[in-house]
Design a protein around this motif. Structure first.
Motif, PDB file in Angstrom:
ATOM      1  N   ASN A  63       0.853  -1.195   0.000  1.00 24.46           N
ATOM      2  CA  ASN A  63       0.000   0.000   0.000  1.00 24.46           C
ATOM      3  C   ASN A  63       0.888   1.244   0.000  1.00 24.46           C
ATOM      4  OD1 ASN A  63      -2.426  -1.605   0.375  1.00 24.46           O
ATOM      5  ND2 ASN A  63      -1.710  -1.884   2.487  1.00 24.46           N
ATOM      6  N   PRO A  64       1.401   1.640  -1.149  1.00 24.35           N
ATOM      7  CA  PRO A  64       2.323   2.785  -1.169  1.00 24.35           C
ATOM      8  C   PRO A  64       1.714   4.057  -0.608  1.00 24.35           C
ATOM      9  CG  PRO A  64       2.363   1.579  -3.259  1.00 24.35           C
ATOM     10  CD  PRO A  64       1.221   1.045  -2.476  1.00 24.35           C
ATOM     11  N   LEU A  65       0.406   4.229  -0.732  1.00 28.03           N
ATOM     12  CA  LEU A  65      -0.210   5.447  -0.197  1.00 28.03           C
ATOM     13  C   LEU A  65      -0.033   5.558   1.309  1.00 28.03           C
ATOM     14  CD1 LEU A  65      -3.540   5.636  -2.257  1.00 28.03           C
ATOM     15  CD2 LEU A  65      -1.483   7.032  -2.517  1.00 28.03           C
ATOM     16  N   GLY A  66       0.257   4.461   1.969  1.00 27.09           N
ATOM     17  CA  GLY A  66       0.475   4.508   3.410  1.00 27.09           C
ATOM     18  C   GLY A  66       1.705   5.320   3.785  1.00 27.09           C
ATOM     19  N   LEU A  67       2.606   5.526   2.816  1.00 27.05           N
ATOM     20  CA  LEU A  67       3.803   6.327   3.091  1.00 27.05           C
ATOM     21  C   LEU A  67       3.455   7.787   3.357  1.00 27.05           C
ATOM     22  CD1 LEU A  67       6.235   4.812   0.441  1.00 27.05           C
ATOM     23  CD2 LEU A  67       6.224   4.418   2.909  1.00 27.05           C
ATOM     24  N   LEU A  68       2.244   8.214   2.985  1.00 28.32           N
ATOM     25  CA  LEU A  68       1.833   9.580   3.304  1.00 28.32           C
ATOM     26  C   LEU A  68       1.830   9.832   4.810  1.00 28.32           C
ATOM     27  CD1 LEU A  68      -1.116  10.057   0.774  1.00 28.32           C
ATOM     28  CD2 LEU A  68       1.171  11.071   0.657  1.00 28.32           C
ATOM     29  N   ALA A  69       1.745   8.761   5.583  1.00 30.34           N
ATOM     30  CA  ALA A  69       1.775   8.915   7.039  1.00 30.34           C
ATOM     31  C   ALA A  69       3.134   9.401   7.529  1.00 30.34           C
ATOM     32  CB  ALA A  69       1.416   7.595   7.716  1.00 30.34           C
ATOM     33  N   LEU A  70       4.171   9.391   6.662  1.00 32.33           N
ATOM     34  CA  LEU A  70       5.479   9.935   7.054  1.00 32.33           C
ATOM     35  C   LEU A  70       5.412  11.428   7.318  1.00 32.33           C
ATOM     36  CD1 LEU A  70       7.807   7.977   4.585  1.00 32.33           C
ATOM     37  CD2 LEU A  70       7.585   7.635   7.061  1.00 32.33           C
TER      38      LEU A  70
END
Length: 611
Positions: A4-11
């Motif tokens: 789920n690459p969009l989860g990297l937005l949590a950075l």
């Protein structure tokens, strides 16, 4: 690689943590020799947030670590790609015959043992899909479940299904097995008690654990009431090749009395059956019939509940002479007295009452749910007689069982009947059916002075069919006592929440089997009940009826046709792709530890004095 690459937005939480520590309010530091000289005055920090030198505290590091771990866990990192593991797809026969207590164990016990052994041959991370056959095939484990799920299901499994085709379950299994590998041939395994490999596709591996055995079973049970007295009709079959003697007992249910209501010795010739008629004491509630136990327990019992009163009101606008010509009443007797002797639970409707069934002439406007409309030729009208053959549309419920053999039918030369023909002589319609708002009319073109229909066996059959059709339209159950595989149908008179409980135990209580909320005039339908027994139907918590379900399925009770054998599938076991990486779980655990450490450090700082 991330799932789920969009989860990297949590950075984005990382700069937010920095900002919270960089722009913060701080108290001015004061040096003093003792705190007891200071009062409890309010400590006010400098107004607004100020930029301060970033302090690398344990709290900051813990919060940054928690934010980083959670962001990566949401993104779903994978250190390796998915791998293929075996996917065992099996069908287990849910027929009640699988529970027969044979030497060496029942087919159900031997099938579950074989299924566990088959799973032990596969790797520990193998996946399993188990489908139980029945009137409706059901996925019991999976699709793609874990081995422990299979063990949990098999530990409490009890086959109890009536006659059904294994084809639906096998079709579902083959579809699930090949869903991950389109176009490839994959194996399905069948566990049953009848070895019939010629009836199964080559892709299906078969293991059968049945053995031919004799059996004595209750194959029919019916409860009826006539002239206020109740009786039970029972059919007991000897499905064996030797003479058998059994004792049949009747008990009150669900709470049994100290002694049986009735007891009867039954002797059966090889392959024979016995028809028994037992009278019930007045006021008897639900009844459980029981035979001496043998190999298959489920067919040694039958459960019969008392039918609630379902009296059909009948009105007649025919004159007395016509009623006598039609055999409905006797000379000098009360209206329709002959009809009331023919069919139980009927009564004469009041003058202003909307009857369930009305016997009227062609020009009548009387309202009723069902009407039998007589079109009799008037004096001087041209008539014609027919002696058959007659074309009878037997799919029409009132005409079920009619043959009209030997009947002389006289009516109008040209039919005046409206509606769709259901009985005809050539092109001439003699009986038609008309559906109208709120009911159904059956129109007869009949001259009772010259016809023989009313003196034939078909006439009482027609009248009884009409009355029973009207009875089925009454509020309440279509049938109080059901066979295995039958659905409960209830015509709702009062709206509410209807709860079906059962089977009831000896404390007159039971689990909720189904629940529905419906409106007045709607048809309530509960799917097939899973177990034989006595059930209670409640409306908004109040009991409205008792219902009985008996197994009574001779084709399943016939154990002489059971067999054993094994055939391997012509295909390989299916496979499914899984991921063995647990990085996300470890990252989530690390984030929780970091948060716990942050809370601990902040709590310790607050307890250490004034900063």
């Amino acid at each position: 690689m991330f799932v789920n690459p969009l989860g990297l937005l949590a950075l984005l939480a990382l700069p937010a943590v920095f900002a919270l520590h960089y722009f913060r309010r701080r108290y001015r530091r004061r040096v003093t020799s003792a705190l007891f000289l200071w009062g409890g005055g309010e400590r006010t920090p400098a107004s607004g947030r100020t930029r301060e030198r970033l302090i690398r505290s344990p709290s900051l590091l813990a919060e940054l670590l928690a934010a980083l771990a959670l962001a990566l866990a949401l993104a779903g990192p994978r250190c390796s790609g998915p791998r293929e593991v075996p996917h065992l797809v099996a069908v287990i026969d849910g027929s009640a015959s699988m529970a027969a207590e044979l030497p060496g164990g029942s087919p159900a016990e031997r099938a579950t043992t074989a299924l566990r052994a088959r799973l032990d041959e596969l790797p520990g991370d193998a996946r399993v899909t188990l489908i139980e056959s029945g009137p409706e095939a059901a996925v019991r484990v999976g699709p793609g479940g874990l081995a422990r799920e299979l063990g949990d299901f098999l530990g409490g499994w009890q086959p109890a299904a009536a006659r059904h085709d294994l084809g639906d379950a096998l079709t579902l299994a083959l579809r699930l097995a090949s869903s991950r590998t389109p176009g490839a041939d994959v194996a399905v395994e069948l566990y049953t008690d009848r070895f019939e490999p010629e009836r199964q596709p080559d892709l299906v591996g078969v293991q059968a654990f049945g053995r031919p055995a004799p059996n004595v079973a209750i194959v029919g049970a019916h409860r009826s009431r006539e002239a206020g007295a109740e009786s039970i009709s029972i059919v007991v079959a000897n499905l064996g090749d030797a003479v058998a003697t059994r004792t049949l007992r009747a008990f009150t249910a669900p709470i049994p009395a100290d002694s049986p209501l009735l007891e009867r010795e039954v002797e059966l010739v090889a392959g024979g059956r016995s028809h028994l008629q037992l009278a019930l004491p007045e006021g008897t509630g639900a009844v459980r019939l029981a035979l001496d136990g043998d190999l298959l327990a489920v067919d040694d019992q039958a459960f019969l509940a008392p039918a609630p009163p379902r009296t059909v009101s009948i009105a007649s606008e025919l004159d007395a002479a016509t009623e006598r010509l039609l055999g409905l009443s006797s000379a000098g007797g009360s209206p329709l007295d002959h009809l009331f002797e023919l069919v139980p639970d009927v009564r004469l409707a009041g003058a202003d009452e909307v009857a369930q069934l009305a016997l009227v002439e062609a020009d009548s406007n009387r309202g009723s749910n069902f009407r039998l409309v007589l079109h009799a030729p008037a004096a001087g009208e041209a008539t014609r007689s027919w002696v058959g053959p007659f074309l009878v549309e037997r799919a029409t419920p009132p005409l079920d069982g009619l043959t009209l053999e030997g009947v002389v039918w006289t009516g109008h030369e040209q039919s005046p009947l409206p509606g769709a023909p259901v009985v005809a002589a050539g092109s001439q319609a003699l009986v038609t059916r008309v559906e109208r708002s709120g009911g159904v009319d059956l129109h007869l073109d009949l001259d009772p002075t010259r016809s023989t229909l009313q003196r034939s066996p078909d006439w009482p059959i027609l009248l009884a069919n009409l009355i029973e059709q009207a009875r089925r339209a009454l509020p309440g159950p279509r049938a109080t006592n059901l066979r295995a595989g039958e659905a409960l149908v209830w015509l709702v008179e009062e709206p509410g929440t209807y709860t079906l409980r059962g089977p009831l135990d000896q404390a007159d209580s039971g689990p909720v089997a189904a629940e529905q909320t419906t409106d007045k005039g709607r048809e309530l339908r509960f799917a097939t009940l899973e177990r034989p027994g006595i059930y209670a139907l409640e409306r908004d918590g109040e009991r409205v009826a008792l219902l009985g379900q008996s197994f009574a399925d001779e084709s399943v009770s016939e154990l002489r046709e059971r067999s054993s054998g094994e055939r391997q599938s012509a295909a390989q076991v299916a496979s499914v792709a899984i991921s063995s990486d647990r990085v996300s779980a470890w990252l989530a655990a690390l984030a929780l530890l970091a948060v716990a450490f942050d809370i601990w450090t902040l709590r310790g700082r607050r307890g250490g004095g004034v900063a």
